[in-house]
Design an enzyme around this catalytic site. Structure first.
Site, PDB file in Angstrom:
ATOM      1  N   ARG A  38       9.697  13.723  27.983  1.00 51.32           N
ATOM      2  CA  ARG A  38       8.743  13.407  29.044  1.00 51.32           C
ATOM      3  C   ARG A  38       9.457  13.296  30.391  1.00 51.32           C
ATOM      4  NH1 ARG A  38       5.455   7.778  29.412  1.00 51.32           N
ATOM      5  NH2 ARG A  38       7.585   7.027  29.682  1.00 51.32           N
TER       6      ARG A  38
ATOM      7  N   PHE B  53      12.894   7.228  31.191  1.00 51.84           N
ATOM      8  CA  PHE B  53      12.837   7.812  32.536  1.00 51.84           C
ATOM      9  C   PHE B  53      12.072   6.907  33.505  1.00 51.84           C
ATOM     10  CE2 PHE B  53      10.523  10.247  35.692  1.00 51.84           C
ATOM     11  CZ  PHE B  53      11.491  11.065  36.248  1.00 51.84           C
ATOM     12  N   ASP B  54      10.900   6.413  33.089  1.00 52.47           N
ATOM     13  CA  ASP B  54      10.062   5.579  33.954  1.00 52.47           C
ATOM     14  C   ASP B  54      10.798   4.326  34.413  1.00 52.47           C
ATOM     15  OD1 ASP B  54       8.512   7.170  32.023  1.00 52.47           O
ATOM     16  OD2 ASP B  54       6.762   6.352  33.045  1.00 52.47           O
ATOM     17  N   THR B  55      11.401   3.635  33.452  1.00 50.27           N
ATOM     18  CA  THR B  55      12.104   2.391  33.755  1.00 50.27           C
ATOM     19  C   THR B  55      13.281   2.642  34.687  1.00 50.27           C
ATOM     20  OG1 THR B  55      11.500   1.516  31.570  1.00 50.27           O
ATOM     21  CG2 THR B  55      13.265   0.383  32.766  1.00 50.27           C
TER      22      THR B  55
END
Length: 416
Positions: free
Chosen positions: A89, A199-201
């Site tokens: 992702r 990735f988001d964090t």
């Protein structure tokens, strides 16, 4: 066709018209994708005030997802498809956001678990220049969620861990509903190493670390149990990622060059009488003392509990480590204002200060046990409290004179 407006990297002025690219990463989603694009397309066409595009990113699907995506793009306006041969992702978002020609890039999950009414509040503060990134939050005040107890518990524990270990201010790192200004996100993407669920964090931690403003939007969220997430593997990867980002902060590798810098706050009224930030010795003593009192109380309670199972030195080490995680961050934010030097120097010297503090408290416990081999538990706690007070005084002196040196001295030494 008119040219896509290009955002001036050096300017934060809002644009009359901003383009928005909504990115949907998919992996083996041939069943979910048609409904997603139909609902999302209708929502955007009805009342979304900015020019928009939907980008479907197929990352290494093994079913008919890519074929379905191309068929839908051929039959729908403003839908395009990007294919990647590798799964991830984070990789999908990095690639799509990096190549996007829009002023604002958005990400949402294909299951549309997040209510689309939050899309405009997510994008608006980026278009008008107020914020740099915007994230949906299932844990912020006003959010409403429908999900199982297991995922709720895991989510809350993970986000609490981020706040305790990194001092993060956002409440929900992994909600699949995010947006960013293109001029900000593209330099930041080069510093994000994870290509999967962390990735988001990592993106949000680096954004806050580099002084960017992250806006949170409370969302309505309904869990879709048809998930592709391996919870155990994802949790292990997330913990490893938190450690890696912490190391990058300490070494200075988390600083991203060429990011547009947000100007310092200033009064809008020309005759405003401005207040000065309290940063004298009195303020530092009061702030440090208040934080120290809370830390000492928490340390004592934790020590008393842990001492039930562990020897005194180990119980003391764990109790101090837990409380120090947020104690140092609190002093950075509230006590020693405008004094922090480079991130690497501050964190390394902070570790030395902690070692001195631990030596004082542990030395007191060792001395007590040398004098009385089997002291009462209340006496151990009392010695710990007294030694903590002494150690706190030493800690304040070192933080004030060494770690958080006055800005002029610190800058002069670093140039020299």
């Amino acid at each position: 066709m008119s040219a896509v407006p290009q955002l001036d990297v050096g300017s934060r002025a809002p644009r009359r018209t901003a383009t928005v690219d909504v990115v949907i990463p998919v992996h083996n989603e041939e069943r979910s994708l048609p409904g997603c694009l139909q609902v999302l397309g209708e929502h955007l066409a009805k009342g979304f005030p900015f020019p928009w595009t939907i980008t479907v990113v197929d990352n290494a699907s093994t079913d008919a997802t890519l074929r379905v995506a191309h068929e839908l793009a051929a039959s729908m306006d403003r839908v395009r498809v990007l294919h990647l041969d590798r799964k991830g992702r984070g990789l999908a978002l990095r690639t799509a956001w990096g190549y996007s020609d829009a002023d604002v890039v958005v990400y949402m999950d294909v299951d549309l678990s997040t209510g689309l009414d939050a899309l405009l509040p997510l994008v608006a503060p980026l278009v008008n220049g107020h914020s740099d990134l915007a994230v949906g939050s299932r844990l912020a005040t006003g959010a409403r969620t429908v999900r199982g107890g297991k995922r709720e518990l895991i989510s809350r524990c993970y986000n609490r861990m981020i706040r305790w270990t990194h001092g993060a201010r956002f409440t929900d790192a992994q909600c699949g509903f995010k947006a960013a200004r293109a001029d900000v996100i593209k330099p930041l993407l080069s510093a994000v190493r994870d290509d999967s669920w962390f990735f988001d964090t990592e993106l949000l931690l680096l954004a806050e670390h580099n002084g960017l403003r992250v806006h949170e939007v409370p969302v309505d969220w309904v869990e879709d149990v048809d998930t592709r997430v391996n919870v155990v593997k994802t949790a292990a990867d997330d913990i490893a990622g938190l450690i890696r980002v912490a190391r990058a902060k300490i070494t200075g590798a988390a600083r991203v060059p060429n990011l547009p810098r947000r100007p310092e706050p200033r009064a809008a009224h020309p005759q405003a009488v401005l207040a000065e930030r309290e940063n004298g010795l009195l303020w530092q003593l009061v702030s440090f003392g208040a934080i120290g009192l809370v830390s000492t109380a928490v340390t004592s309670v934790l020590y008393a509990v842990l001492r039930t199972w562990w020897p005194p030195l180990l119980a003391n080490l764990v109790a101090l480590t837990v409380t120090t995680l947020w104690n140092t961050e609190a002093n950075r934010r509230f006590t020693f204002l405008d004094r922090a030097g480079s991130s690497g120097r501050v964190h390394l010297q902070g570790l030395v200060v902690f070692a001195v503090y631990y030596a004082v408290t542990s030395g007191a416990l060792l001395g007590l046990h040398a004098w009385q081999p089997d002291p009462a538990r209340w006496l151990e706690v009392l010695v710990l409290v007294v030694s903590s007070v002494v150690g706190t005084g030493v800690r304040f002196a070192l933080l004030r004179s060494w770690v958080f040196r006055p800005a002029a001295v610190s800058e002069g030494e670093e140039r020299g």
